[in-house]
Motif scaffolding. Structure first.
Motif, PDB file in Angstrom:
ATOM      1  N   TYR A 206      55.069  64.095  48.353  1.00  0.00           N
ATOM      2  CA  TYR A 206      54.000  64.638  47.507  1.00  0.00           C
ATOM      3  C   TYR A 206      53.937  66.157  47.628  1.00  0.00           C
ATOM      4  O   TYR A 206      53.877  66.882  46.618  1.00  0.00           O
ATOM      5  CB  TYR A 206      52.665  64.012  47.907  1.00  0.00           C
ATOM      6  CG  TYR A 206      51.463  64.565  47.172  1.00  0.00           C
ATOM      7  CD1 TYR A 206      51.127  64.108  45.912  1.00  0.00           C
ATOM      8  CD2 TYR A 206      50.662  65.538  47.760  1.00  0.00           C
ATOM      9  CE1 TYR A 206      50.016  64.597  45.239  1.00  0.00           C
ATOM     10  CE2 TYR A 206      49.548  66.044  47.098  1.00  0.00           C
ATOM     11  CZ  TYR A 206      49.229  65.569  45.835  1.00  0.00           C
ATOM     12  OH  TYR A 206      48.135  66.072  45.173  1.00  0.00           O
ATOM     13  N   ILE A 207      53.963  66.671  48.853  1.00  0.00           N
ATOM     14  CA  ILE A 207      53.895  68.121  49.058  1.00  0.00           C
ATOM     15  C   ILE A 207      55.098  68.802  48.417  1.00  0.00           C
ATOM     16  O   ILE A 207      54.960  69.848  47.759  1.00  0.00           O
ATOM     17  CB  ILE A 207      53.801  68.439  50.563  1.00  0.00           C
ATOM     18  CG1 ILE A 207      52.435  67.993  51.113  1.00  0.00           C
ATOM     19  CG2 ILE A 207      54.030  69.925  50.827  1.00  0.00           C
ATOM     20  CD1 ILE A 207      52.278  68.182  52.592  1.00  0.00           C
ATOM     21  N   GLU A 208      56.280  68.206  48.561  1.00  0.00           N
ATOM     22  CA  GLU A 208      57.481  68.785  47.958  1.00  0.00           C
ATOM     23  C   GLU A 208      57.367  68.813  46.434  1.00  0.00           C
ATOM     24  O   GLU A 208      57.746  69.776  45.782  1.00  0.00           O
ATOM     25  CB  GLU A 208      58.710  67.975  48.374  1.00  0.00           C
ATOM     26  CG  GLU A 208      60.011  68.417  47.712  1.00  0.00           C
ATOM     27  CD  GLU A 208      60.388  69.864  48.014  1.00  0.00           C
ATOM     28  OE1 GLU A 208      61.050  70.488  47.166  1.00  0.00           O
ATOM     29  OE2 GLU A 208      60.006  70.373  49.092  1.00  0.00           O
ATOM     30  N   ARG A 209      56.809  67.730  45.867  1.00  0.00           N
ATOM     31  CA  ARG A 209      56.677  67.662  44.400  1.00  0.00           C
ATOM     32  C   ARG A 209      55.705  68.721  43.888  1.00  0.00           C
ATOM     33  O   ARG A 209      55.980  69.396  42.887  1.00  0.00           O
ATOM     34  CB  ARG A 209      56.201  66.262  44.010  1.00  0.00           C
ATOM     35  CG  ARG A 209      55.891  66.078  42.528  1.00  0.00           C
ATOM     36  CD  ARG A 209      57.142  66.180  41.671  1.00  0.00           C
ATOM     37  NE  ARG A 209      56.803  65.998  40.275  1.00  0.00           N
ATOM     38  CZ  ARG A 209      56.371  66.950  39.467  1.00  0.00           C
ATOM     39  NH1 ARG A 209      56.258  68.196  39.909  1.00  0.00           N
ATOM     40  NH2 ARG A 209      56.062  66.684  38.212  1.00  0.00           N
ATOM     41  N   VAL A 210      54.566  68.888  44.539  1.00  0.00           N
ATOM     42  CA  VAL A 210      53.607  69.909  44.114  1.00  0.00           C
ATOM     43  C   VAL A 210      54.192  71.304  44.323  1.00  0.00           C
ATOM     44  O   VAL A 210      54.062  72.190  43.469  1.00  0.00           O
ATOM     45  CB  VAL A 210      52.271  69.760  44.874  1.00  0.00           C
ATOM     46  CG1 VAL A 210      51.300  70.873  44.463  1.00  0.00           C
ATOM     47  CG2 VAL A 210      51.648  68.395  44.611  1.00  0.00           C
TER      48      VAL A 210
ATOM     49  N   GLN B  62      47.684  71.461  54.731  1.00  0.00           N
ATOM     50  CA  GLN B  62      49.134  71.614  54.861  1.00  0.00           C
ATOM     51  C   GLN B  62      49.761  72.040  53.536  1.00  0.00           C
ATOM     52  O   GLN B  62      50.613  72.937  53.494  1.00  0.00           O
ATOM     53  CB  GLN B  62      49.740  70.293  55.325  1.00  0.00           C
ATOM     54  CG  GLN B  62      51.250  70.338  55.517  1.00  0.00           C
ATOM     55  CD  GLN B  62      51.809  68.984  55.925  1.00  0.00           C
ATOM     56  OE1 GLN B  62      51.068  68.053  56.226  1.00  0.00           O
ATOM     57  NE2 GLN B  62      53.123  68.869  55.910  1.00  0.00           N
ATOM     58  N   LEU B  63      49.324  71.418  52.441  1.00  0.00           N
ATOM     59  CA  LEU B  63      49.888  71.749  51.139  1.00  0.00           C
ATOM     60  C   LEU B  63      49.604  73.195  50.756  1.00  0.00           C
ATOM     61  O   LEU B  63      50.501  73.937  50.332  1.00  0.00           O
ATOM     62  CB  LEU B  63      49.316  70.810  50.068  1.00  0.00           C
ATOM     63  CG  LEU B  63      49.641  71.200  48.621  1.00  0.00           C
ATOM     64  CD1 LEU B  63      51.127  71.094  48.333  1.00  0.00           C
ATOM     65  CD2 LEU B  63      48.849  70.330  47.634  1.00  0.00           C
TER      66      LEU B  63
ATOM     67  N   ALA C  21      44.813  69.438  41.216  1.00  0.00           N
ATOM     68  CA  ALA C  21      43.972  70.245  40.324  1.00  0.00           C
ATOM     69  C   ALA C  21      43.625  71.573  40.983  1.00  0.00           C
ATOM     70  O   ALA C  21      43.597  72.625  40.325  1.00  0.00           O
ATOM     71  CB  ALA C  21      42.709  69.477  39.954  1.00  0.00           C
ATOM     72  N   MET C  22      43.366  71.562  42.301  1.00  0.00           N
ATOM     73  CA  MET C  22      43.062  72.807  42.999  1.00  0.00           C
ATOM     74  C   MET C  22      44.290  73.708  43.039  1.00  0.00           C
ATOM     75  O   MET C  22      44.178  74.937  42.891  1.00  0.00           O
ATOM     76  CB  MET C  22      42.566  72.502  44.417  1.00  0.00           C
ATOM     77  CG  MET C  22      42.052  73.734  45.152  1.00  0.00           C
ATOM     78  SD  MET C  22      40.667  74.490  44.257  1.00  0.00           S
ATOM     79  CE  MET C  22      40.548  76.087  45.051  1.00  0.00           C
ATOM     80  N   ALA C  23      45.477  73.129  43.241  1.00  0.00           N
ATOM     81  CA  ALA C  23      46.697  73.936  43.245  1.00  0.00           C
ATOM     82  C   ALA C  23      46.898  74.617  41.893  1.00  0.00           C
ATOM     83  O   ALA C  23      47.260  75.801  41.827  1.00  0.00           O
ATOM     84  CB  ALA C  23      47.894  73.059  43.581  1.00  0.00           C
ATOM     85  N   ARG C  24      46.650  73.889  40.795  1.00  0.00           N
ATOM     86  CA  ARG C  24      46.792  74.496  39.469  1.00  0.00           C
ATOM     87  C   ARG C  24      45.736  75.579  39.243  1.00  0.00           C
ATOM     88  O   ARG C  24      46.008  76.595  38.587  1.00  0.00           O
ATOM     89  CB  ARG C  24      46.678  73.407  38.404  1.00  0.00           C
ATOM     90  CG  ARG C  24      47.907  72.524  38.274  1.00  0.00           C
ATOM     91  CD  ARG C  24      49.100  73.268  37.691  1.00  0.00           C
ATOM     92  NE  ARG C  24      48.917  73.580  36.298  1.00  0.00           N
ATOM     93  CZ  ARG C  24      49.310  72.816  35.288  1.00  0.00           C
ATOM     94  NH1 ARG C  24      49.947  71.678  35.539  1.00  0.00           N
ATOM     95  NH2 ARG C  24      49.099  73.183  34.037  1.00  0.00           N
ATOM     96  N   LEU C  25      44.527  75.374  39.786  1.00  0.00           N
ATOM     97  CA  LEU C  25      43.487  76.396  39.665  1.00  0.00           C
ATOM     98  C   LEU C  25      43.909  77.673  40.382  1.00  0.00           C
ATOM     99  O   LEU C  25      43.743  78.786  39.858  1.00  0.00           O
ATOM    100  CB  LEU C  25      42.167  75.867  40.233  1.00  0.00           C
ATOM    101  CG  LEU C  25      40.986  76.851  40.209  1.00  0.00           C
ATOM    102  CD1 LEU C  25      40.605  77.201  38.783  1.00  0.00           C
ATOM    103  CD2 LEU C  25      39.792  76.263  40.952  1.00  0.00           C
TER     104      LEU C  25
END
Length: 838
Positions: free
Chosen positions: A534-538, A565-566, A720-724
């Motif tokens: 998941y972390i790699e994909r994001v 971590q992400l 969603a937070m990563a995209r923000l």
């Protein structure tokens, strides 16, 4: 005449007794053999028909299907190879163009003429050498900016390509449509050598028309060919379509070294080409028919002989009786033979018929085969109806949710998954104290249904959703969680074939449990890790353009395992707050929609001078953001920013939001060229509506954000937070300044009025039927929303707790209070025992 009569009487003289018995025995034998032969022929006919059908399916239908599949795959592979060859030639030309040393010389530090005009002149000169090249941008590192109005615009797509090139990568070309013309965008780093850092990047735009013409050159009568461009985690974008076809399953092929894919669906004409004459089938069926006829004749003789022998050996008493009569006197024998008991039926005939029926199975019962004793249903009290809610199963542990019920739910979910063609289910759980025991019981139930379990352990709900897309062997999952509810609650979120169960699909699980409609089998449990994937994909999808200091409040829930971590992997400075898992939730309930639960986060953001703070709910599928000023950015305002960003790349796209969201959101979406769609609250109905409308972004006031642009469309607070953060770092503004540009009215948070689960829906129904809301415009897609000129109010039955949920918004405090009082008045008319504190 007398002599003639005498001769006649002599010729008609009766046969001897022995001759009569021989004749009668021959007749009986012929009758028995005929009967047996007819029965055997009927059986043979049925067997021949079944064998013919089976062989037809195997030798004809399956062969034709394989032929069609092979021709379909060959068609898509042939078309893909043509496009690959063309694209490879273009790539070589772009590579040769980007290798020109003039680019690095122009960007060299000692070049005094390194101006925008000089770079543009050099790009124009070199672009003119190739008629396929439409435009070139030569961009020094870190200087790329948005320019949507240019003839060849620089949008977020182009900025992303440039950013990857500046990192020394060589991204794949992307097909874009500019002014109704298709083009390829190629990004290349500009360096002085293989090991040197990029001085800048080239964005080369080439004409895609030759490739599209090559795509259109196939035979359209053979089927439908669709050229698409698809990025990881985003819906496919159709570029071109040729021909029609629906005669078989489609085949897909990828155009190497690009994001292009081909889908080919065969037509009836191609299906006719795939069909073969059934020669082998006819030959084999004829042999089987001939062999079965010969076998029937032979068996009829064998069975007849065995049957008659049996009857003759069982009949000495009759023969002895006749012999005794002969020895005494003829009259006694005659009397025995003409006894009225035997006048209408031969004793041997009766015995043979009865025996035949026994041997041939004619006396056996012909009823349907049963599956055993009927199973008793489950007591309805042990499966409370109120916990099977609109979009998940949720209730109080011990009194409503028990391990015994979890086992039954596992059997029901496993059986439902099998009925829908799935044979494995992802299982995950949150950090509540009772989630482990419930999960073990759930897994046991799923395994009993014969369905396999992929156990990904303690993770947030979005990672369970992600696993159903990421794993190749399943598209279904169950999450043991009660989301934002207090520690006394737990429940189950169910996804089958990437669709969250909602409404009737949830209540059908209860019906299946009560009726014991379970599959039986022995599944296998397999543990797998999902957090690293998941972390790699994001990380591969989201790129931050600057540094940012972030405070993460996990509320002692399961997001504490992943979110810090992400965000550190993305380059953020992270201050964790309550990120240690504790199912007792000692600091505050994991519900970020309650302002009191956000006070510690606001204080920590201000204490460490962070740029932004985020709070997640108990299972990580919702978020709420706070700013350094201490403002709470509720999710409907977050959705305004997401919509602005995504609509800039996808004008005209649908944007979905629930009935609790601000009416200002509707105006913002329309102003940026989108189509606003209001829908029911709840992650399951929202996801179903996202699928129906193909919206790229959706959200709820409660914090569920659904992003289909570059992602999968499920609610994921972490992504969603990563995209923000990506959007924020591309802007030279603080978070407070960014949201200051969006309008904000006077509004209440969610207001809860306690009502039992059994009464809440009926109360809303009565209110809708009898409520007097003056001249307000009533919407009843979910509860009751009434819009007035200067504001609106909403009341609906909560699907996650025994309560009514209310929310109000207006242009002024006075209008807000007036709308609240109207709702309070009408609610108390329906039930004057309600405790409404406003």
């Amino acid at each position: 005449m007398k002599p003639r009569d005498s001769n006649k009487n002599q010729s008609a003289a009766p046969l001897s007794r022995s001759a009569q018995r021989a004749l009668e025995q021959a007749k009986r034998k012929a009758a028995v053999q005929q009967k047996i032969l007819l029965i055997l022929l009927a059986i043979a006919l049925a067997v021949n028909l079944l064998a013919a059908f089976f062989l037809y399916q195997t030798l004809v239908v399956e062969q034709n299907r394989e032929n069609l599949q092979r021709l379909t795959q060959e068609s898509v592979a042939e078309r893909a190879a043509l496009l690959e060859k063309h694209l490879q030639a273009d790539a070589l030309r772009v590579e040769a163009l980007s290798a020109n040393s003039a680019w690095a010389a122009q960007l060299a530090a000692d070049n005094l003429d390194n101006t925008a005009a000089a770079r543009a002149q050099l790009a124009q000169t070199l672009a003119a050498q190739d008629d396929r090249v439409l435009n070139i941008y030569l961009i020094p590192t870190g200087t790329a900016t948005l320019d949507r109005e240019a003839e060849f615009p620089l949008r977020y797509l182009e900025l992303d390509l440039i950013q990857r090139a500046e990192q020394g990568k060589t991204p794949l070309p992307e097909l874009v449509e500019i002014n109704k013309r298709w083009m390829f965008q190629w990004a290349k780093p500009v360096t002085t050598g293989a090991d040197s850092a990029p001085l800048g990047s080239l964005l080369i735009t080439t004409d895609a028309a030759p490739l599209l013409a090559l795509f259109a050159g196939g035979d359209p009568s053979l089927g439908e060919t669709v050229l698409q461009q698809q990025f990881a985690g985003s819906p496919a974008q159709m570029v071109r379509k040729s021909g029609t076809g629906n005669a078989g399953p489609k085949a897909s092929g990828k155009v190497a070294n690009s994001y292009l894919t081909l889908d080919f669906t065969p037509s009836e004409q191609l299906k006719l080409r795939a069909e073969e004459l059934p020669t082998l089938w006819l030959f084999i069926v004829s042999l089987i028919a001939a062999a079965s006829l010969a076998l029937c004749w032979f068996l009829s003789k064998v069975i007849t002989r065995a049957t008659l022998n049996t009857k003759e050996s069982a009949g000495p008493s009759l023969q002895e009786t006749v012999q005794a009569s002969k020895e005494t006197k003829e009259a006694a024998a005659e009397e025995a033979l003409i006894n009225p008991m035997f006048q209408n039926q031969d004793i041997l005939d009766i015995a043979v018929i009865d025996e035949d029926e026994d041997i041939l199975g004619l006396n056996q019962a012909s009823g349907k085969k049963t599956g055993g004793a009927k199973r008793h249903g489950v007591d309805e009290k042990d499966v409370p109806a109120e916990i099977f809610r609109s979009y998940d199963i949720r209730g109080l542990v011990n009194s409503q949710i028990t391990p015994q019920l979890a086992l039954l739910i596992g059997q029901a979910v496993g059986s439902e998954a099998i009925d829908q063609g799935e044979h494995s289910i992802v299982v995950a759980r949150d950090g509540r104290t009772h989630s482990d025991a419930l999960t073990q019981a759930l897994i046991k139930g799923i395994l009993r249904s014969g369905c396999n379990v992929i156990n990904i352990g303690v993770v947030p709900t979005p990672l369970m959703y992600f696993a159903t897309f990421h794993f190749d062997d399943t598209h279904s999952g169950v999450m043991v969680t009660a989301s934002h509810n207090p520690k006394e609650y737990n429940g189950f979120k169910v996804v089958i074939n990437n669709r969250a169960l909602a409404d009737d699909s949830v209540t059908e699980l209860r019906t299946r449990i009560l009726e014991q409609r379970f599959h039986q089998g022995l599944g296998e449990e397999t543990p797998r890790a999902i957090i690293p994937d998941y972390i790699e994909r994001v990380f591969s999808d989201v790129a931050l353009a600057g540094n940012i200091h972030l405070v993460v409040d996990a509320g002692n829930a399961v997001t504490g395992l992943v979110a810090p971590q992400l965000f550190e992997e993305l380059g953020c400075e992270v201050t964790p707050l309550f990120c240690e898992i504790d199912g007792e939730f000692p600091n505050h309930n994991p519900d970020p929609t309650i302002e009191q639960n956000l006070q510690a986060l606001i204080a920590k953001v201000q204490e460490v001078n962070a740029d932004i703070g985020v709070a997640f709910d108990g299972d990580g599928d919702r978020l709420v953001v706070v700013t350094p000023k201490g403002d709470i950015i509720w999710p409907d305002r977050l959705l305004m920013l997401y919509a602005k960003d995504i609509l800039a790349r996808n004008p005209g796209a649908d944007v979905l939001f629930d009935v609790k969201c601000s009416r200002q959101l509707n105006q913002v979406i329309s102003s940026y060229g989108g189509r606003p769609i209001m829908w029911k609250t709840g992650h399951s109905p929202m996801k179903a509506k996202m699928e129906e409308t193909q919206a790229l972004i959706g959200g709820e006031y409660s914090g569920h954000i659904f992003i289909k642009d570059r992602w999968y469309g499920f609610d994921d607070g972490i992504y969603a937070m990563a995209r923000l953060l990506e959007i924020i770092t591309l802007r030279d503004q603080s978070i407070d300044a960014i949201f200051a540009s969006f309008p904000q009215l006077h509004a209440t948070p969610e207001i809860k009025v306690n009502v039992s689960d059994q009464d809440k829906f009926g109360l809303i129904k009565k209110l809708a039927e009898s409520g007097d809301f003056a001249n307000g415009a009533v919407t009843t897609i979910d509860g009751l929303r009434v819009d007035y000129t200067k504001g609106w109010g909403l009341v609906r039955a909560s699907n996650t707790s025994p309560a009514l949920t209310l929310r109000f918004e207006a242009e002024s405090p006075e209008a807000l209070q007036k709308i609240q009082q109207i709702f309070k008045r009408e609610l108390l008319k329906v039930d004057n025992k309600l405790s409404i504190e406003f």
